[in-house]
Design an enzyme around this catalytic site. Structure first.
Site: not given
Lengths: 502, 174
Positions: A116, A164, A201, A208, A275, A288, A290, A292, A338
């Site tokens: 990160k 996580g 901050k 998102h 993201e 970040e 991803n 994949r 989902r």
């Protein structure tokens, strides 16, 4: 040239990847653990290789066994899906050492994006906006408090090696910073062996929003627009849509341009997701990348008409993208929910077990990506995701209504799923109005209760079903074999003919 | 002739009076306390598999009904309900399960693996105290003491696979 793809994954994503491979005329190899011998991905593939015990280290995470499986079946490519090995550079490296094409980004990009703080640093160097914050270091409390004061409370205290949510703390004011710092350092040290932390901050009530990118090995990188994934429960996305109601063409172009720059800075190829957090003033901040295929990729496929798995395979094979940015034409609106094996009536506790009845909804604009079937026993060893339901429509309201109706017809009996919960979210006035934020569920759904409107009708159905079954079973002579038939000690059976109004 | 069914937290008495053409009058009243009686005129037509057509007071709906180990699972109008049938309630009544002291038999709510046992036989426990942690679908679920009491038996073993109904820890109320 790829001829046969081994899918190093399970569940709905493995089934979905097999589907595209089929369309492309490619051979498919499933892999499975002891408890997955009858899983749908195993049944769907051309061939299947048993890896070992249920524990991921013995099966889906075991690189040596996966390489053996490639050799044994002649698979010349490997798709990692999401989760498991998908973002571990070692699988990409093992593939390249064994002459197997890895369908994903190059290992050096995965390495870089896995950290990160490293990726945050890289993004800042390339002019990608990140949330204001500090570098990671060994802070003294007075200096940390001064830095936090400068950023303005509340701030997030994060572990440099983190992930996580471990070692992460929200600090609301200077009075708790000493205790929060001590706790974060302690957690980070025990979880990662590294107690360095940094401040960010905190963006209040953010959305998102993520941007799908595609990059080939010939220097071309494009974006496919955004997905909004603000509806989250315990940091887990549960509803995703494209486009986002707050993203207009101008913001889309700016975010897309930044996402492409971020991917190129990392030397990224294949499909990836950048993201961002978006604040109330529509400022966006890099979170970040991803590295994949994302769970929620179908909403992008629905509005762009582009099969992302197909593009992943082509790019991995060294083919050029064959698309420029202006070729990407977006149409309509798509929303995905989902379907997890979890019980919303009991604090969303996991609900593995046997599926007694299963029926997927159908209709215009409805897509189901599923890894289960009636009679299948959902193992307790893996992630609870069973399926994804995606609705497409000309506009958001059309897609939303389709999704609500489809959820009403999505039948999973025997284990608990949150279909009624998801339906109630989609029908909430704030959702209808597009007023989404990552704290939406804590704000609006903390006191949600399982709907009971049809409870008594369910009792009627159960009582009449018990009566109707013996007759049917007797007619077919299959009473013993039919699991739907109540045992001989059922009062409905023992009573025989009833006296009316007794 | 009425039989008890349990749905959610409540128990209802159900009487089925058969009429002609496969129709039935179904009368539902609360098993305990006051409550309005509900009357349905209904017909249930199995279609195949778990599917059936339920005709209720002139409206028809497709429902799914499947019999589980201890409940009839019903999907209707976008809701999924577990209806506990009379014979299961009867069995529970006979075995004493469901009675006031059954809470002390700690059993997992779902299949999983025991990852932590936090008590030993003879321990005194307080209401809400964690006794066993099980792992299912990569999530931990902590099982707690239902009341103050004494641990009389511990059968849970770390690493063991367990399922609902398995006795993990037995607690006797103080």
């Amino acid at each position: 040239m790829i001829r046969k793809v081994l899918i190093a994954n399970r569940g709905e994503i493995a089934v979905r990847i097999i589907r595209t491979c089929r369309e492309l005329g490619l051979g498919t190899v499933a892999v499975y653990s002891d408890v997955d011998a009858r899983a749908l991905h195993v049944l769907e593939a051309d061939e299947a290789v048993h890896l070992g015990a249920a524990a991921p280290a013995e099966s889906y995470l075991n690189v040596a066994k996966l390489m053996d499986a490639c050799r044994a079946t002649g698979a010349d490519a490997l798709h990692p899906g999401y989760g498991f090995l998908s973002e571990r550079p070692l699988i990409a490296e093992a593939c390249s050492e064994n002459g197997v094409t890895f369908i994903g980004p190059p290992p050096h990009a995965m390495q870089l994006l896995g950290s990160k703080t490293e990726s945050r640093k890289l993004m800042m160097e390339h002019g990608v906006p990140v949330t204001p914050g500090t570098p990671a270091e060994d802070w003294t409390v007075p200096r940390l408090a001064a830095a936090a004061g400068k950023l303005g409370y509340p701030v997030l205290l994060k572990a440099a090696a983190g992930g996580g949510g471990k070692g992460m703390r929200v600090v609301f004011g200077p009075e708790t910073i000493e205790a929060d710092h001590a706790a974060a350092v302690r957690e980070a040290t025990s979880a990662f062996g590294d107690g360095t932390v940094y401040l960010e901050k905190m963006v209040m009530s953010p959305r998102h929003v993520e941007v799908q990118i595609l990059a080939d090995q010939h220097g071309r990188c494009i974006h496919l627009g955004e997905r909004e994934c603000s509806i989250q429960r315990r940091h887990q996305k549960i509803i995703e849509e494209s486009p986002s109601v707050v993203v207009d063409e101008d913001l889309r172009n700016r975010m897309g341009e930044v996402a492409v720059r971020a991917a190129q800075a990392a030397g990224y190829t294949n499909a990836g997701t950048v993201e961002f957090l978006v604040d109330a003033d529509r400022n966006f901040y890099f979170l970040e990348i991803n590295a994949r295929l994302q769970v929620e990729h179908p909403v992008t496929e629905a509005v762009t008409g582009i099969d992302l798995v197909k593009k992943q395979i082509e790019v991995a094979a060294g083919e050029p993208l064959g698309l420029t940015q202006s070729d990407v034409v977006r149409r309509g609106h798509a929303i995905e929910v989902r379907i997890y094996a979890e019980d919303p009536a009991h604090d969303f506790r996991p609900s593995p077990g046997k599926i007694l009845a299963y029926e997927e909804p159908q209709g215009p604009g409805i897509r189901v990506d599923s890894g289960v079937y009636a009679g299948y026993t959902v193992p307790f060893e893996y992630d609870p995701i069973l399926a994804k339901l995606i609705a497409f429509g000309d506009d958001r309201e059309t897609a939303r209504r389709r999704l609500v109706k489809a959820l009403d017809r999505f039948t999973v009996l025997g284990i608990a799923t949150p279909t009624a919960y998801l339906r109630d979210i989609l029908n909430h006035p704030a959702f209808v109005a597009g007023e989404l934020a990552t704290d939406f569920l804590t704000k609006h759904f903390a006191a949600w209760k399982q709907p009971t409107a049809h409870e008594l009708e369910a009792v009627v159905a159960a009582a009449l079903a018990a009566r109707s079954r013996p007759a049917r079973a007797a007619a077919t002579g299959s009473a013993a074999a039919d699991p739907n038939v109540l045992g001989p000690d059922s009062p409905w059976n023992r009573l025989g003919a009833w006296t009316l109004n007794s | 002739m009425s039989l008890n069914y349990q749905i959610g937290e409540r128990t209802v008495r159900v009487r089925v009076d058969v009429e002609v053409d496969g129709f039935a009058r179904v009368t539902i009243t609360p098993a305990e306390g006051e409550g309005a009686e509900r009357l349905f005129r209904a017909r249930y037509v199995p279609i195949g598999g778990s599917r059936a057509l339920l005709e209720l007071d002139g409206r028809q709906t497709i429902v799914h009904v499947a019999a589980g180990d201890d409940a009839q699972h019903v999907s209707i109008g976008g809701e999924h309900h577990a209806v506990v049938p009379p014979e299961v309630l009867e069995k529970r009544r006979k075995s004493g399960a469901g009675a006031a002291d059954a809470g002390g038999h700690i059993t997992p709510p779902m299949p999983g693996q025991v990852i932590k046992v936090m008590v030993q036989a003879g321990d005194l426990v307080a209401k809400g105290q964690a006794v066993v942690v099980i792992m299912a679908m990569k999530m931990e679920t902590t099982l707690c003491a239902p009341y103050d009491g004494k641990v009389t038996e511990v059968r849970a073993v770390e690493g063991a696979q367990v399922k609902p109904g398995d006795l993990l820890v037995d607690i006797e109320a103080a």
